[in-house]
Design a protein around this motif. Structure first.
Motif, short mmCIF file in Angstrom:
data_model
loop_
_atom_site.label_atom_id
_atom_site.label_comp_id
_atom_site.label_asym_id
_atom_site.label_seq_id
_atom_site.Cartn_x
_atom_site.Cartn_y
_atom_site.Cartn_z
N GLY A 190 0.82 -1.21 0.00
CA GLY A 190 0.00 0.00 0.00
C GLY A 190 0.85 1.25 0.00
O GLY A 190 0.56 2.21 -0.73
N VAL A 191 1.92 1.26 0.81
CA VAL A 191 2.83 2.41 0.83
C VAL A 191 3.46 2.62 -0.54
O VAL A 191 3.59 3.75 -1.03
N ILE A 192 3.85 1.53 -1.18
CA ILE A 192 4.48 1.62 -2.51
C ILE A 192 3.53 2.29 -3.50
O ILE A 192 3.92 3.21 -4.23
N PHE A 193 2.28 1.87 -3.52
CA PHE A 193 1.34 2.45 -4.49
C PHE A 193 0.93 3.87 -4.11
O PHE A 193 0.66 4.70 -4.99
N CYS A 221 7.14 0.41 -11.95
CA CYS A 221 7.17 0.84 -10.55
C CYS A 221 7.90 -0.17 -9.68
O CYS A 221 8.81 0.18 -8.91
N LEU A 222 7.54 -1.44 -9.81
CA LEU A 222 8.14 -2.47 -8.96
C LEU A 222 9.60 -2.71 -9.32
O LEU A 222 10.42 -3.02 -8.43
N LEU A 223 9.97 -2.55 -10.60
CA LEU A 223 11.38 -2.67 -10.98
C LEU A 223 12.21 -1.57 -10.31
O LEU A 223 13.32 -1.83 -9.83
N LEU A 271 -1.14 -1.12 -20.51
CA LEU A 271 -0.49 0.05 -19.92
C LEU A 271 -0.47 -0.05 -18.40
O LEU A 271 0.53 0.32 -17.76
N LEU A 272 -1.54 -0.55 -17.80
CA LEU A 272 -1.58 -0.72 -16.35
C LEU A 272 -0.50 -1.71 -15.91
O LEU A 272 0.24 -1.43 -14.95
N ILE A 273 -0.40 -2.83 -16.60
CA ILE A 273 0.59 -3.84 -16.22
C ILE A 273 2.01 -3.31 -16.39
O ILE A 273 2.87 -3.48 -15.52
N VAL A 274 2.26 -2.61 -17.51
CA VAL A 274 3.60 -2.08 -17.78
C VAL A 274 3.97 -1.03 -16.73
O VAL A 274 5.10 -1.02 -16.22
N SER A 275 3.05 -0.14 -16.39
CA SER A 275 3.36 0.91 -15.42
C SER A 275 3.62 0.33 -14.03
O SER A 275 4.55 0.76 -13.33
N ILE A 276 2.83 -0.67 -13.62
CA ILE A 276 3.08 -1.31 -12.32
C ILE A 276 4.41 -2.05 -12.35
O ILE A 276 5.17 -2.03 -11.36
N PRO A 285 11.96 1.00 -0.37
CA PRO A 285 11.15 0.71 -1.57
C PRO A 285 10.23 1.87 -1.95
O PRO A 285 9.99 2.11 -3.14
N ALA A 286 9.73 2.58 -0.94
CA ALA A 286 8.82 3.71 -1.21
C ALA A 286 9.51 4.77 -2.05
O ALA A 286 8.88 5.40 -2.90
N LEU A 287 10.82 4.99 -1.83
CA LEU A 287 11.55 5.99 -2.62
C LEU A 287 11.57 5.59 -4.09
O LEU A 287 11.35 6.43 -4.97
N GLY A 288 11.81 4.30 -4.37
CA GLY A 288 11.82 3.84 -5.76
C GLY A 288 10.48 4.06 -6.43
O GLY A 288 10.41 4.48 -7.59
N ALA A 289 9.39 3.79 -5.71
CA ALA A 289 8.05 3.99 -6.26
C ALA A 289 7.81 5.47 -6.56
O ALA A 289 7.26 5.82 -7.61
N PHE A 290 8.23 6.34 -5.66
CA PHE A 290 8.06 7.78 -5.85
C PHE A 290 8.84 8.26 -7.08
O PHE A 290 8.33 9.05 -7.89
#
Length: 748
Positions: free
Chosen positions: A66-69, A230-232, A222-227, A244-249
């Motif tokens: 949840g924090v990541i998203f 994000c996770l990469l 597009l949803l799958i690619v963007s997520i 991990p939160a920094l990478g998502a941001f």
């Protein structure tokens, strides 16, 4: 009966409780975040009235997702360009607030007998306001269009970036268990290094990838690619040692610069809402109501510190930034709460096992109280301003107004400032790129070549050659490229400054040579590195034109990707408004243009050129369908609607420089907002603005008049000056003083 995993049972309880609380809090018109937290308390292990969560460890994993998203979504709304556009006033206010609240939080914790680490984390928790709560409150109260709201939005943007930095610093502090200045500095430099690398690489690669794959992408893809992106980035950030939160941001902020930003933000909203709800419910699950009762005293103290400290720090920062008493008080009353990032920082302390168990529920309780008080504080900000204004001595009010007016200074950009800024940006950006290439080569490329193809000196030579080819365009840009060639040429024309330019150029070349030595030293001895370095420099001189051409292609690709979103929006606007043989285009008004300072009715643009001024962009403001009395100011972006011939004719007009009347005007002058009082023997007395010749005499513009206790903004040119009128003129201070000194000489 089939066995149902506890994870599914727990998730069902979480979402069921969250759903009920969502409906209830919607009905009560209260923030949903509080509803989620209360839902977590009800299904948590501390209350037996309802079914309870069984495996809290699994829920913590969902909460981290949840924090990541949440941070990914925040990054999509953030955009580095927004940070660049944030005014100096918002930055000053945000930094003053963060420093003050860090100090107040630490002192409050120590005074209550808490440990040093608890006190430090408390300062971090109190220093960041809640973006979600403030935006919701502004919407409900209908104040988003007011001036202070724009300042507050700028403060929130800066705070979000500071929060990311705080998370890195607090993590470093938690690991070292002591305040080491060198470690903190190393952490900040490491963060800055990776932020620049990720942003430059991301802008260069990701928009190009999305553009070329756009024909293959529907909403699902597009949803799958963007997520996935994000996770990469989350994985990469964790590998480097960041949260991990920094990478998502970071990935969110990179995607915010692409043409797919709005689409991705729309697609990700449901995912963010789902996992965000799980995160906030998990916040409530970790709260022990008994602990809140036990720590009611500290909660009350911290709440008062938050409300008073944030108000005083933001209001004080606003006054320092010259924003005036009313705007500063309204801004301070708007940010007196803590929210999402505070929970994340509190969670960080628990995860690292460096804070006490009571800090988390105390932070949540303070957040809940300050969330409820936020709308009331915003609503009472104007009455508070009126009360403060009535209490303060008139002399203080006059001093504040004078300081606020003096802070609105427009400084012309000198050639030296342009050149030195370009040198500094080049040095930082290209140094980071070159160092990143060398480190990647030493850490990954050289071991790969040695293990797969050849080892020993031959492997080192091949690695060096590949690395140098990759570095060459950036070495050339660092040592030779002139982004401000015209400004540097004007400085070079002055013989007194040529030696300084030569020193700067020599320094650039020396730094480039040092980076070559840095690379060679990774694989060879010092003597060999010097010899090979000289050969490399000679080869770079021979192939300079090819290297330059390759660099220009890289720069053009980067700038194209960076500005693609704006161009796409402009194209949409163009297609929307061009049913005939006309189109919409924009021009930036040069500071020396003949149109500067004149109203649209004075310019008669439609009558002379047949074009219409549709929009004027001024900083962060957008003036839709500007009125005939709107003045054109330097650096305005004017959108013109007309045919190709009409626009070409207007382009020549807007780019024409105003006629200079003396040699003195060839030098750039300081421009300030300055007051001029009309006295009984003033040359201006009983004349209209048009008759007075103020524009011609001061090269300035009357932007306001205080007449009989009333303030008139952008006065009409037929207004007559009377004794006691206070004129506010944007112009050259010495010219305005010269006009003031002509009292009685021309007055009849």
């Amino acid at each position: 009966m089939a066995h149902l995993p506890h994870l599914v049972t727990d998730l069902g309880l979480i979402l069921g409780a969250a759903g009920i609380m969502t409906l209830l809090f919607k009905k009560l018109k209260q923030p949903l975040v509080l509803g989620y937290i209360i839902a977590g308390i009800l299904v948590g292990p501390h209350i037996a009235l309802f079914p309870s969560i069984i495996e809290i460890e699994n829920i913590n994993i969902w909460a981290e997702i949840g924090v990541i998203f949440l941070l990914f979504s925040l990054g999509l709304e953030f955009s580095f360009k927004k940070l660049v556009k944030v005014g100096g006033a918002s930055s000053i206010m945000a930094l003053v607030e963060v420093v003050v609240m860090l100090l107040l939080g630490y002192l409050a914790g120590k005074l209550m007998g808490w440990s040093t680490m608890d006190s430090i984390f408390l300062g971090g928790i109190l220093s960041i306001s809640s973006t979600t709560i403030i935006i919701r409150a502004f919407d409900e109260l209908g104040v988003k269009s007011q001036r202070f709201a724009g300042l507050v939005f700028g403060v929130l943007i800066v705070e979000d970036l500071v929060a990311i930095l705080l998370m890195v610093l607090l993590s470093t502090l938690a690991v070292s268990q002591q305040f080491a200045g060198s470690e903190m500095l190393a952490a900040v430099l490491k963060l800055a290094f990776f932020l620049i690398v990720w942003f430059l690489a991301g802008i260069f690669l990701i928009p190009t990838f999305l553009k070329r794959a756009s024909k293959l992408m529907n909403d699902e893809t597009l949803l799958i690619v963007s997520i996935a992106l994000c996770l990469l980035m989350v994985i990469l950030a964790a590998q480097v040692g960041f949260s991990p939160a920094l990478g998502a941001f970071i990935m969110g902020s990179i995607l915010a610069e692409t043409t797919k930003a709005e689409k991705i933000e729309h697609l990700i909203t449901s995912v963010k809402d789902l996992f965000g709800a799980i995160f906030f419910v998990s916040v409530g699950i970790l709260i022990d109501p008994a602990m809140i009762v036990t720590y009611a005293g500290p909660i009350a103290i911290i709440t008062v510190v938050t409300l008073v400290g944030k108000f005083l720090s933001i209001a004080g920062g606003g006054l320092i930034a010259g924003q005036g008493l009313k705007t500063s008080i309204q801004s301070g009353m708007s940010v007196s709460q803590i929210g999402e990032f505070s929970f994340i920082i509190a969670t960080l302390g628990l995860t690292l096992n460096v804070t006490s168990d009571f800090l988390y529920p105390v932070a949540v309780a303070v957040s809940a109280i300050t969330t409820f008080t936020t709308p009331y504080m915003i609503r009472f900000s104007e009455p508070l301003y009126r009360s403060v204004e009535a209490v303060l001595p008139a002399r203080w009010i006059a001093s504040l107004n004078e300081y606020s007016s003096g802070a609105q200074t427009i400084n012309t950009t000198s050639d030296w400032k342009l050149v030195l800024r370009s040198y500094a940006i080049n040095l930082v950006v290209y140094s980071v790129i070159i160092i990143a290439i060398v480190l990647l080569s030493a850490q990954y490329l050289n071991p790969f070549i040695s293990e797969t193809f050849m080892n020993g000196n031959m492997g080192d030579l091949v690695t060096t050659a590949i690395t140098l080819v990759s570095m060459a365009p950036f070495l050339w840009a660092l040592a030779v490229h002139h982004p401000q060639e015209e400004a540097q040429g004007r400085i070079w024309a002055n013989r007194n400054y040529r030696s300084l330019i030569i020193v700067l150029e020599f320094a650039r070349i020396v730094i480039a040579i040092l980076y070559i030595g840095f690379l060679l030293h990774q694989f060879f001895s010092v003597q060999v590195a010097i010899l090979v370095g000289l050969v490399i420099i000679a080869l770079m001189g021979v192939f300079s034109k090819r290297i330059q051409s390759f660099y220009i292609k890289i720069e053009n690709r980067f700038m194209s990707n960076l500005n693609e979103r704006e161009r796409s929006e402009a194209r949409k606007l163009h297609h929307t408004l061009t049913p005939w043989n006309v189109h919409l285009t924009s021009f930036e008004v040069p500071a020396t243009s003949v149109v500067v300072g004149r109203t649209l009715v004075e310019l008669q643009i439609r009558e002379k050129f047949g074009v219409n001024v549709a929009v004027i962009e001024r900083g962060e403001r957008t003036l839709m369908a500007p009125t005939r009395h709107e003045r054109v100011l330097p650096n305005d972006k004017v959108y013109i609607f007309g045919t190709d011939e009409q626009i070409a004719s207007f382009k020549e007009f807007i780019e024409a420089e105003a006629t200079r009347t003396s040699d003195d005007e060839l030098e750039k002058e300081e421009i300030k907002l300055q007051g001029l009082m009309v006295s009984s023997d003033s040359v201006l007395l009983h004349k209209t603005i048009r008759q007075s010749g103020v524009r011609e005499k001061t090269k300035g513009l009357i932007v306001g008049i205080e007449k009989n206790g009333q303030r008139i903004l952008n006065p009409d040119s037929e207004l007559v000056f009377e004794e006691g009128d206070l004129l506010w003129i944007v112009g050259s201070p010495w010219r305005i003083k010269q006009l003031e000194a002509t009292k009685g000489k021309e007055h009849v």
